[in-house]
Design a protein around this motif. Structure first.
Motif, PDB file in Angstrom:
ATOM      1  N   UNK B 108       0.802  -1.230   0.000  1.00 31.48           N
ATOM      2  CA  UNK B 108       0.000   0.000   0.000  1.00 31.48           C
ATOM      3  C   UNK B 108       0.841   1.290   0.000  1.00 31.48           C
ATOM      4  N   UNK B 109       1.906   1.388   0.839  1.00 39.36           N
ATOM      5  CA  UNK B 109       2.672   2.646   0.820  1.00 39.36           C
ATOM      6  C   UNK B 109       3.226   2.969  -0.575  1.00 39.36           C
ATOM      7  N   UNK B 110       3.621   1.928  -1.311  1.00 39.79           N
ATOM      8  CA  UNK B 110       4.149   2.121  -2.662  1.00 39.79           C
ATOM      9  C   UNK B 110       3.124   2.809  -3.543  1.00 39.79           C
ATOM     10  N   UNK B 111       1.892   2.300  -3.516  1.00 42.12           N
ATOM     11  CA  UNK B 111       0.867   2.884  -4.381  1.00 42.12           C
ATOM     12  C   UNK B 111       0.372   4.218  -3.863  1.00 42.12           C
ATOM     13  N   UNK B 112       0.394   4.403  -2.538  1.00 47.00           N
ATOM     14  CA  UNK B 112       0.038   5.709  -1.987  1.00 47.00           C
ATOM     15  C   UNK B 112       1.035   6.739  -2.504  1.00 47.00           C
ATOM     16  N   UNK B 113       2.310   6.376  -2.539  1.00 44.75           N
ATOM     17  CA  UNK B 113       3.348   7.305  -2.973  1.00 44.75           C
ATOM     18  C   UNK B 113       3.248   7.625  -4.466  1.00 44.75           C
ATOM     19  N   UNK B 114       2.759   6.687  -5.266  1.00 48.89           N
ATOM     20  CA  UNK B 114       2.697   6.960  -6.705  1.00 48.89           C
ATOM     21  C   UNK B 114       1.587   7.941  -7.053  1.00 48.89           C
ATOM     22  N   UNK B 115       0.682   8.192  -6.116  1.00 50.45           N
ATOM     23  CA  UNK B 115      -0.403   9.117  -6.423  1.00 50.45           C
ATOM     24  C   UNK B 115      -1.566   8.461  -7.143  1.00 50.45           C
ATOM     25  N   UNK B 116      -1.559   7.159  -7.226  1.00 43.94           N
ATOM     26  CA  UNK B 116      -2.636   6.473  -7.932  1.00 43.94           C
ATOM     27  C   UNK B 116      -3.878   6.250  -7.074  1.00 43.94           C
ATOM     28  N   UNK B 117      -3.727   6.449  -5.748  1.00 37.19           N
ATOM     29  CA  UNK B 117      -4.857   6.211  -4.848  1.00 37.19           C
ATOM     30  C   UNK B 117      -5.417   7.540  -4.353  1.00 37.19           C
ATOM     31  N   UNK B 118      -6.715   7.555  -4.153  1.00 43.75           N
ATOM     32  CA  UNK B 118      -7.393   8.777  -3.740  1.00 43.75           C
ATOM     33  C   UNK B 118      -7.177   9.017  -2.244  1.00 43.75           C
ATOM     34  N   UNK B 119      -6.946  10.270  -1.912  1.00 37.76           N
ATOM     35  CA  UNK B 119      -6.776  10.649  -0.508  1.00 37.76           C
ATOM     36  C   UNK B 119      -8.140  10.593   0.189  1.00 37.76           C
ATOM     37  N   UNK B 120      -8.246   9.740   1.206  1.00 33.35           N
ATOM     38  CA  UNK B 120      -9.539   9.547   1.870  1.00 33.35           C
ATOM     39  C   UNK B 120      -9.598  10.218   3.239  1.00 33.35           C
ATOM     40  N   UNK B 121      -8.564  11.032   3.558  1.00 35.33           N
ATOM     41  CA  UNK B 121      -8.479  11.602   4.901  1.00 35.33           C
ATOM     42  C   UNK B 121      -9.777  12.291   5.323  1.00 35.33           C
ATOM     43  N   UNK B 122     -10.333  13.098   4.421  1.00 38.59           N
ATOM     44  CA  UNK B 122     -11.507  13.898   4.800  1.00 38.59           C
ATOM     45  C   UNK B 122     -12.768  13.056   4.965  1.00 38.59           C
ATOM     46  N   UNK B 383       6.785  -0.368   6.556  1.00 39.44           N
ATOM     47  CA  UNK B 383       5.757   0.311   5.761  1.00 39.44           C
ATOM     48  C   UNK B 383       6.357   1.524   5.052  1.00 39.44           C
ATOM     49  N   UNK B 384       7.199   1.236   4.054  1.00 37.26           N
ATOM     50  CA  UNK B 384       7.839   2.303   3.286  1.00 37.26           C
ATOM     51  C   UNK B 384       7.531   2.061   1.813  1.00 37.26           C
ATOM     52  N   UNK B 385       7.411   3.138   1.024  1.00 39.94           N
ATOM     53  CA  UNK B 385       7.064   2.967  -0.393  1.00 39.94           C
ATOM     54  C   UNK B 385       8.040   2.055  -1.129  1.00 39.94           C
ATOM     55  N   UNK B 386       9.333   2.162  -0.811  1.00 45.42           N
ATOM     56  CA  UNK B 386      10.334   1.406  -1.561  1.00 45.42           C
ATOM     57  C   UNK B 386      10.148  -0.092  -1.415  1.00 45.42           C
ATOM     58  N   UNK B 387       9.425  -0.519  -0.347  1.00 42.67           N
ATOM     59  CA  UNK B 387       9.260  -1.946  -0.148  1.00 42.67           C
ATOM     60  C   UNK B 387       8.596  -2.608  -1.356  1.00 42.67           C
ATOM     61  N   UNK B 388       7.666  -1.871  -1.982  1.00 41.34           N
ATOM     62  CA  UNK B 388       6.964  -2.425  -3.141  1.00 41.34           C
ATOM     63  C   UNK B 388       7.922  -2.916  -4.209  1.00 41.34           C
TER      64      UNK B 388
END
Lengths: 339, 429
Positions: B108-122, B383-388
């Protein structure tokens, strides 16, 4: 395929013998030929334009299906294109970095070396085996020839991935029929032998498969060529006391030289670019030791999601193939000059 | 003339060789949110991973969704884990990606970092995220923002065939690793070829052994991560793994999905394997005679004091940035996260739910009870993006290290090679 050649046998033998090369090629590839010697009859514009109009569809298809992806590929090879850039649709130029990385990487040169040896070994086996089968076809009786041709055509028609799956089953460690047969024959250490566990045995299986897939092309083409040669020439050689080897070397080979040359180089291209079989069989494993250049490009580019790197490797692959083919191109160019 | 022809063919074939390695382009996608009320003709595309969605849950949520949003269609596509990252990257780059995707917790961190997933914070509260267990939500948060909803968790346990074990005269499940091997010896002595079926590339299983030995797959060095397999802990973990692998005929160079180990177990002549709930139920579906023969126990520790540490696998659900139906996607997410469906998933699939209040749903599920208890000693990858990048095929942990050692290399020798590749990948992100 052979039937086509029989059709040409009414021509002078030496000229007809040159034709085998083109037979297996895609239709578009032969396109430039009509542009040659036919003089325009009335000098009418339409008449002169006809050849160009005829090659237009082939040309358009080539530009669309080969030219465009090729240009894109070259452009990508100058970019840093990872998952991030791909998803964001951003363009990040990298200059010659991708190329520099590869040309200074020991892994790239190892892979290149491996690819070249793999190609040479396979092409040698294919040419020798294919020639022998082709000669055999010429000597067989009608029924056996039909049976053998049928077998060859079936091997030729087998889709790559399906063939790979069959080979994986044949050489399976536990349930493979190859290990079972070897065991039955008394070679007990081959029980549960893992063919895909070492570099050499994996390459052995890949080579067997690649050679098996390509033999029919050489064999049937050679047979086609042979049917165009008058048997009197061989009888004359026999009368003069030539051994079969001598007949092949001094009579047959010179007559079919263009065939051997063309086929060998087509096979070099075919084996060098073989991706499906190598990747599908064991994904370049174990430990990447059976990665050839196209597989390496795929693993680095698509597998590791560094598409720019993969593109650069594929461009370098083309350049290396060009170098391998330079001898062939030189011959062609020399002959062009003479015409 | 003829020569020209041959030359042309040569040139054309060279080009053909080349075109096979093309890249992919694609137009920039524009968000095109539809009206909220009218669902006619809308299809919500949801990608779930193999083994995640049990049949009952799938049927119920599809019916509920299509009833609540009349006219809308829910299309669930099941993807295989093998090669999923390349497939997901390509899908996310397209102008019409799937609307909702399941992403493994380590990826998940990998794909979060790529910007492909929508920010759901709000919308976290609206989806129902106020009482998600913080530890389980960790992988869905990247740089303080919520990029996915934690869906479910599971840890691998030993799935065993009671009939084979009792036939070997074993009456209780092993409490220590020494006991486990004694039991396996007894089963083997009875002529069972696969006392324990453990394929050589189940790195989730290996990671559990490694965590139990007290080490991680990678370690932090300065401000970056590097491979950490050349350690005494990794050596002892892989030796344990190798020993277990030797109790069966599982291939040394394949993972648990080739062939599906549940299919192997379904034949009824395998003593035990390391698996998940869906694998056990898959085996029972395949061979209903096993129904009352399947038992579970947590992989034992070195001593009887506690069970071994495990890798806690899990999955998150995310909305893609390029989704054409973002509202509907959020509605689906809300429904999947609701107590009703999260609870049903836990109950039917035997997986750990994202809320502590739903843990009781596991009560009747034999696998779930054992698995949830084992997860108490759980860990995961950093849980780091590079793990992907490390998990990209061919995965160095499995192909270089695990298979390498299983086929006879020394742990240190194989670890050095694998660490080199891991370092390369971790530094490329």
């Amino acid at each position: 395929m052979a039937a086509q050649y029989r059709g040409t046998s009414t021509r002078a033998p030496d000229e007809a013998a040159v034709t085998p090369g083109p037979a297996g090629a895609p239709p578009g590839a032969g396109a430039p030929a009509p542009a040659g010697p036919r003089p325009s009859r009335g000098g009418a514009l339409a008449g002169r334009a006809t050849p160009y109009l005829l090659i237009l569809p082939a040309l358009a298809a080539t530009v669309l299906l080969l030219g465009y992806p090729l240009v894109r590929n070259v452009i990508i090879s100058f970019q840093t294109l990872d998952a991030f850039q791909l998803i964001q649709h951003t363009t990040q130029w990298a200059g010659f970095d991708n190329y520099k990385d590869q040309l200074t990487s020991a892994e790239f040169w190892h892979t290149t070396e491996r690819s070249i040896f793999f190609t040479l070994a396979n092409v040698a086996l294919i040419m020798v085996g294919g020639t022998l089968i082709g000669l055999l076809l010429n000597r067989l009786g009608k029924r056996m020839r039909l049976t053998l041709s049928l077998g060859l055509i079936l091997a030729w028609a087998m889709p790559y991935v399906a063939a790979t799956t069959v080979y994986q089953w044949l050489f399976d460690t536990q349930y493979g029929v190859v290990n079972w047969v070897l065991w039955k024959l008394g070679w007990h250490s081959m029980h549960d032998y893992n063919w895909f566990g070492s570099q050499f045995s994996t390459f052995a299986v890949i080579t067997l498969m690649v050679v098996w897939q390509s033999l029919p092309f050489v064999a049937l083409n050679l047979y086609g060529g042979l049917t165009t040669i008058s048997t009197e020439i061989f009888e004359a050689a026999w009368m003069d006391g030539a051994t079969p080897w001598r007949t092949f070397r001094s009579v047959l080979f010179p007559m079919l030289r263009p065939f051997f040359l063309g086929t060998t180089f087509l096979e070099i291209i075919w084996v060098f670019k073989a991706f499906t079989q190598v990747y599908a069989l064991n994904a370049g494993g174990p430990e990447g030791l059976t990665e050839t250049l196209p597989v390496y490009a795929f693993v680095e580019g698509v597998g590791n999601q560094h598409y720019g790197t993969g593109a650069a490797i594929s461009v370098l692959t083309i350049l290396i193939l060009m170098v391998l083919m330079s001898y062939y191109f030189r011959i062609i160019l020399k002959q062009e000059d003479e015409l | 003339m003829k020569r020209k022809l041959i030359a042309a063919i040569g040139a054309a074939t060279v080009l053909t060789a080349v075109a096979a390695c093309g890249g992919s382009g694609g137009g920039k996608s524009k968000d095109n949110a539809g009206g909220a009320a009218d669902y006619k003709g809308k299809t919500l595309n949801v990608w779930l991973m193999s083994g995640s969605n049990p049949p009952g849950w799938t049927k119920d949520i599809t019916a509920a969704f299509e009833k609540k949003y009349p006219g809308a269609k829910l299309k669930i596509t099941v993807q295989q884990w093998d090669g999923i990252q390349q497939k997901l990257t390509t899908a996310l780059s397209e102008s019409t990606p799937p609307d909702v995707v399941e992403v493994g917790n380590t990826q998940t961190p990998y794909y979060a970092a790529t910007g492909g997933l929508k920010d759901l914070t709000s919308v976290k509260s609206a989806i129902g995220g106020d009482d998600w267990v913080p530890a389980l939500n960790g992988s869905a948060v990247y740089e303080g923002k919520q990029f996915a909803a934690p869906w479910y968790f599971a840890s691998r346990v030993v799935v065993y065939n009671k009939k084979i074990w009792s036939a070997a005269g074993i009456t209780t499940t092993p409490k220590t690793q020494a006991e486990l091997f004694q039991d396996l010896d007894k089963i083997k002595a009875k002529g069972t070829k696969d006392a324990f079926y453990l394929p050589g590339q189940d790195w989730y299983g290996f990671d559990g052994f490694l965590l139990d030995a007290g080490a991680d797959l990678v370690k932090k060095q300065g401000d970056k991560y590097v491979g950490n397999l050349d350690t005494p802990q990794a050596a002892s973990a892989i030796e344990l793994y190798k020993k277990l692998n030797s109790y069966g005929t599982a291939p040394k160079d394949k993972d648990e999905a080739t062939p599906q180990q549940s299919d192997v177990f379904a034949k009824g002549d395998v003593g035990a394997f390391l698996g998940l709930g869906w694998e056990a139920s898959g085996a029972i579906t395949k061979n209903p005679k096993l129904k009352d023969e399947v038992g579970y126990f947590a992989f034992p520790g070195k001593t009887a004091a506690k069970t071994a540490s495990v890798f806690v696998g899990g999955s998150n659900l995310a909305i893609t940035q390029g989704s054409k139906n973002p509202e509907l996607a959020q509605d689906f997410l809300t429904m999947a996260m609701s107590d009703q469906f999260e609870g049903e998933l836990a109950k039917e699939g035997g997986v750990v739910p994202n809320k502590a209040s739903l843990d009781s749903q596991l009560a009747g599920n034999a696998f779930g009870t054992v698995s949830a208890a084992a997860a108490a000693n759980g860990g995961t990858t950093p849980l780091i993006p590079a793990w992907g990048s490390v998990e990209n095929a061919p995965n160095p942990i499995t192909t270089i290290f695990m298979t390498g050692v299983l086929q006879g290399q020394s742990p240190s020798e194989a670890a050095k090679k694998a660490d080199t590749e891991i370092d390369k990948r971790l530094s490329q992100q």
